[in-house]
Design an enzyme around this catalytic site. Structure first.
Site, PDB file in Angstrom:
ATOM      1  N   HIS A 198       0.841  -1.203   0.000  1.00 21.05           N
ATOM      2  CA  HIS A 198       0.000   0.000   0.000  1.00 21.05           C
ATOM      3  C   HIS A 198       0.876   1.254   0.000  1.00 21.05           C
ATOM      4  O   HIS A 198       0.655   2.178  -0.780  1.00 21.05           O
ATOM      5  CB  HIS A 198      -0.931  -0.001   1.214  1.00 21.05           C
ATOM      6  CG  HIS A 198      -1.609   1.310   1.450  1.00 21.05           C
ATOM      7  ND1 HIS A 198      -2.520   1.849   0.575  1.00 21.05           N
ATOM      8  CD2 HIS A 198      -1.496   2.190   2.477  1.00 21.05           C
ATOM      9  CE1 HIS A 198      -2.939   3.020   1.041  1.00 21.05           C
ATOM     10  NE2 HIS A 198      -2.328   3.248   2.203  1.00 21.05           N
TER      11      HIS A 198
ATOM     12  N   HIS B 215       3.728   7.512   5.007  1.00 23.24           N
ATOM     13  CA  HIS B 215       2.515   8.154   5.537  1.00 23.24           C
ATOM     14  C   HIS B 215       1.840   7.412   6.688  1.00 23.24           C
ATOM     15  O   HIS B 215       1.188   8.029   7.516  1.00 23.24           O
ATOM     16  CB  HIS B 215       1.512   8.433   4.413  1.00 23.24           C
ATOM     17  CG  HIS B 215       0.740   7.243   3.959  1.00 23.24           C
ATOM     18  ND1 HIS B 215       1.243   6.316   3.066  1.00 23.24           N
ATOM     19  CD2 HIS B 215      -0.498   6.825   4.294  1.00 23.24           C
ATOM     20  CE1 HIS B 215       0.334   5.383   2.861  1.00 23.24           C
ATOM     21  NE2 HIS B 215      -0.734   5.657   3.594  1.00 23.24           N
ATOM     22  N   ASP B 216       1.977   6.100   6.771  1.00 26.19           N
ATOM     23  CA  ASP B 216       1.323   5.332   7.845  1.00 26.19           C
ATOM     24  C   ASP B 216       2.275   4.881   8.944  1.00 26.19           C
ATOM     25  O   ASP B 216       1.863   4.186   9.870  1.00 26.19           O
ATOM     26  CB  ASP B 216       0.607   4.105   7.264  1.00 26.19           C
ATOM     27  CG  ASP B 216      -0.781   4.434   6.733  1.00 26.19           C
ATOM     28  OD1 ASP B 216      -1.371   5.440   7.181  1.00 26.19           O
ATOM     29  OD2 ASP B 216      -1.276   3.681   5.880  1.00 26.19           O
TER      30      ASP B 216
ATOM     31  N   ASP C 188      -3.338   8.283  -0.915  1.00 23.50           N
ATOM     32  CA  ASP C 188      -3.648   7.214   0.033  1.00 23.50           C
ATOM     33  C   ASP C 188      -5.089   6.741  -0.157  1.00 23.50           C
ATOM     34  O   ASP C 188      -5.361   5.545  -0.282  1.00 23.50           O
ATOM     35  CB  ASP C 188      -3.418   7.741   1.450  1.00 23.50           C
ATOM     36  CG  ASP C 188      -3.861   6.793   2.551  1.00 23.50           C
ATOM     37  OD1 ASP C 188      -3.809   5.568   2.370  1.00 23.50           O
ATOM     38  OD2 ASP C 188      -4.256   7.305   3.627  1.00 23.50           O
TER      39      ASP C 188
ATOM     40  N   GLU D 220       1.216   6.451  12.339  1.00 30.34           N
ATOM     41  CA  GLU D 220      -0.134   6.016  12.719  1.00 30.34           C
ATOM     42  C   GLU D 220      -0.191   4.540  13.100  1.00 30.34           C
ATOM     43  O   GLU D 220      -0.906   4.170  14.029  1.00 30.34           O
ATOM     44  CB  GLU D 220      -1.089   6.283  11.547  1.00 30.34           C
ATOM     45  CG  GLU D 220      -2.520   5.941  11.799  1.00 30.34           C
ATOM     46  CD  GLU D 220      -3.407   6.324  10.623  1.00 30.34           C
ATOM     47  OE1 GLU D 220      -4.227   5.478  10.228  1.00 30.34           O
ATOM     48  OE2 GLU D 220      -3.276   7.456  10.115  1.00 30.34           O
ATOM     49  N   ASP D 221       0.556   3.703  12.387  1.00 28.46           N
ATOM     50  CA  ASP D 221       0.387   2.258  12.534  1.00 28.46           C
ATOM     51  C   ASP D 221       1.592   1.494  13.063  1.00 28.46           C
ATOM     52  O   ASP D 221       1.567   0.265  13.104  1.00 28.46           O
ATOM     53  CB  ASP D 221      -0.005   1.651  11.179  1.00 28.46           C
ATOM     54  CG  ASP D 221      -1.387   2.090  10.735  1.00 28.46           C
ATOM     55  OD1 ASP D 221      -2.220   2.408  11.591  1.00 28.46           O
ATOM     56  OD2 ASP D 221      -1.629   2.130   9.510  1.00 28.46           O
TER      57      ASP D 221
END
Length: 196
Positions: A40, A64-65, A127, A68-69
């Site tokens: 992704h 980008h993640d 995204d 967050e993750d």
């Protein structure tokens, strides 16, 4: 600096970001599949590259993640990839505090984008384009049952993605950014195919 026509993530910084993202997302898979999560991230970066965005924006796309993750922090990104990349990622990082409902998290995400710098808005759009494209692939196989894998169903997903495409459109006009407008239109087309 535009990257159109240049090789994808071919600089030392780009290669470093890809390695960092792979390490951060190691063992993670995409929701409802066995696909490694890093696919992704690379597709988001590829969309940004294809649309000619700067190396900083593409690197923010691959990363980008991570905040967050994973255990990565904005400070890790700032130290490794610079203030611009860290700032872009900051605006697209959703607050996943357990006390926040899905709706509250999404409203906060939408509000963040209304004041976000252009790089954050385009990373968000890339995204979401990749997300809805993957959802469509599954939807073509199982129909609306695809929405059962999400904590909220089709109608709330529709609200979220349509709210975002409105922001992408308005911000695209404001920034005079034709690529952002094109990505927004692509998201709308995919949503339309699913009756959203």
């Amino acid at each position: 600096m535009s990257t159109k026509g240049k090789k994808f993530l071919n600089t030392p910084l780009g290669q470093s970001a890809l390695r960092f993202a792979k390490e951060c997302h190691k063992g993670q898979v995409r929701k409802g599949s066995a696909r490694p999560y890093i696919t992704h991230c690379t597709e988001v970066a590829r969309i940004l590259h294809k649309n000619g965005y700067s190396e900083e924006i593409i690197i923010a796309g691959i990363l980008h993640d991570t905040v967050e993750d994973t255990e990565a922090t904005l400070e890790d990104l700032r130290r490794g990839y610079g203030e611009e990349v860290s700032n872009i990622v900051k605006y697209v990082t959703e607050d996943k505090s357990p006390e926040l409902s899905w709706t509250k998290r999404k409203v906060m995400y939408i509000k963040n984008l209304t004041d976000a710098p252009e790089g954050s808005v385009v990373v968000s759009a890339a995204d979401k384009l990749h997300n809805v494209t993957e959802i469509l692939q599954d939807w073509l196989k199982v129909g609306d049952a695809v929405f059962l894998m999400f904590s909220e169903g089709k109608e709330k997903q529709k609200w979220f993605y349509r709210s975002l495409t409105e922001i992408y459109f308005v911000r695209g006009l404001f920034f005079e950014n034709k690529s952002l407008l094109k990505i927004s239109q692509s998201i709308n087309k995919v949503l339309g195919k699913m009756g959203m």
